[in-house]
Design an enzyme around this catalytic site. Sequence first.
Site, PDB file in Angstrom:
ATOM      1  N   ASP A  46      31.149  44.124  41.185  1.00 19.67           N
ATOM      2  CA  ASP A  46      30.532  44.437  42.485  1.00 19.67           C
ATOM      3  C   ASP A  46      31.411  45.410  43.269  1.00 19.67           C
ATOM      4  O   ASP A  46      31.021  45.888  44.338  1.00 19.67           O
ATOM      5  CB  ASP A  46      30.199  43.166  43.289  1.00 19.67           C
ATOM      6  CG  ASP A  46      31.408  42.305  43.598  1.00 19.67           C
ATOM      7  OD1 ASP A  46      32.525  42.635  43.151  1.00 19.67           O
ATOM      8  OD2 ASP A  46      31.228  41.283  44.309  1.00 19.67           O
ATOM      9  N   ASP A  85      28.870  41.206  37.485  1.00 20.66           N
ATOM     10  CA  ASP A  85      29.254  40.374  38.628  1.00 20.66           C
ATOM     11  C   ASP A  85      28.034  39.819  39.339  1.00 20.66           C
ATOM     12  O   ASP A  85      27.023  40.529  39.511  1.00 20.66           O
ATOM     13  CB  ASP A  85      30.014  41.233  39.649  1.00 20.66           C
ATOM     14  CG  ASP A  85      31.507  40.965  39.620  1.00 20.66           C
ATOM     15  OD1 ASP A  85      31.930  39.933  39.074  1.00 20.66           O
ATOM     16  OD2 ASP A  85      32.246  41.813  40.152  1.00 20.66           O
ATOM     17  N   LYS A 115      29.971  37.011  35.954  1.00 18.61           N
ATOM     18  CA  LYS A 115      31.227  36.574  36.577  1.00 18.61           C
ATOM     19  C   LYS A 115      30.927  36.170  38.012  1.00 18.61           C
ATOM     20  O   LYS A 115      30.135  36.835  38.687  1.00 18.61           O
ATOM     21  CB  LYS A 115      32.258  37.702  36.547  1.00 18.61           C
ATOM     22  CG  LYS A 115      33.550  37.372  37.307  1.00 18.61           C
ATOM     23  CD  LYS A 115      34.661  38.371  37.041  1.00 18.61           C
ATOM     24  CE  LYS A 115      34.578  39.632  37.857  1.00 18.61           C
ATOM     25  NZ  LYS A 115      34.585  39.439  39.318  1.00 18.61           N
ATOM     26  N   GLU A 117      32.898  34.396  41.713  1.00 18.61           N
ATOM     27  CA  GLU A 117      34.160  34.091  42.385  1.00 18.61           C
ATOM     28  C   GLU A 117      34.138  32.665  42.926  1.00 18.61           C
ATOM     29  O   GLU A 117      33.113  32.217  43.442  1.00 18.61           O
ATOM     30  CB  GLU A 117      34.370  35.070  43.560  1.00 18.61           C
ATOM     31  CG  GLU A 117      34.443  36.525  43.127  1.00 18.61           C
ATOM     32  CD  GLU A 117      34.659  37.490  44.290  1.00 18.61           C
ATOM     33  OE1 GLU A 117      34.895  37.034  45.431  1.00 18.61           O
ATOM     34  OE2 GLU A 117      34.579  38.707  44.050  1.00 18.61           O
ATOM     35  N   GLU A 184      43.133  37.348  40.258  1.00 20.58           N
ATOM     36  CA  GLU A 184      43.360  38.566  41.047  1.00 20.58           C
ATOM     37  C   GLU A 184      44.332  38.283  42.195  1.00 20.58           C
ATOM     38  O   GLU A 184      44.185  37.287  42.921  1.00 20.58           O
ATOM     39  CB  GLU A 184      42.022  39.069  41.611  1.00 20.58           C
ATOM     40  CG  GLU A 184      42.188  40.309  42.485  1.00 20.58           C
ATOM     41  CD  GLU A 184      40.893  41.053  42.757  1.00 20.58           C
ATOM     42  OE1 GLU A 184      39.819  40.637  42.255  1.00 20.58           O
ATOM     43  OE2 GLU A 184      40.953  42.079  43.468  1.00 20.58           O
TER      44      GLU A 184
END
Length: 248
Positions: A46, A85, A115, A117, A184
């Site tokens: 993204d 994402d 993916k 978060e 990250e």
Amino acid sequence: MRPKTTKRTILDMRSRGERIVALTAYDYLTARIVDEAGVDLILVGDSLGMVMLGFENTLPVTMEEMIHHTKAVARARPRALLVADMPFMSYQASVEDAVRNAGRLVKEGGAESVKLEGGERYVPVIEAIVHSSIPVVGHLGLTPQSLHQFGGYRVQGRDAKSAELLLSDAAALERAGCFAIVLEGIPWPLAGRVTESLTIPTIGIGAGAGTDGQVLVLHDLLGLFDAFTPRFVRRYAELAGEIRDAVA
Ligand code: KIV
């Protein structure tokens, strides 16, 4: 022709101690070039909101935009594993939303994995997507969709309490069925501890050399996005300048 990379290939690489190379791509041509160079995993991140669409951060990116770019990358038929994402608010509100949107990225976009978060709180979401036969990559640490919650892009897991939380989040994501986790913006020793504590691979960005692989935004690596460069990025080319010169 090298064999197609799958979720299984990525897991096997970890078992063999082979480093995983991941890069972003957001369009057909770049995906072809990146794939021909031999990367293991292509991420339609993204981050496209910033480097392709000119947004200030990743928050405005929509499902339609993610599908549009994922479709373009899928047309390159990469040998690399194609991960897309899940954009902000495509999985946060409900498990049902999350499954439907992950399904759209696969069915309409051609992604082979998604993916998302977040930590333990997203276990029900991850389990439901995995039960729908869609492989999931987790993403912990400085997760850009939590920008406002963090009060800026700040390295996460610096103190003992948040480091422990990150370790337990990583364990929860592995149990929930993630086959890899992006780490990250966390301290290097913590990234090493997380990697040692898991059986699935970690892929780092700004998390040091102790992870199983590395991922970078292609535009940073090529010096194409020169508005700012994160400190951990090594630029292998200065393409923005080359383009300006060539055009001039
Ligand atoms: O959006 C993205 O490109 C990412 C990578 C930086 C990991 O999530």
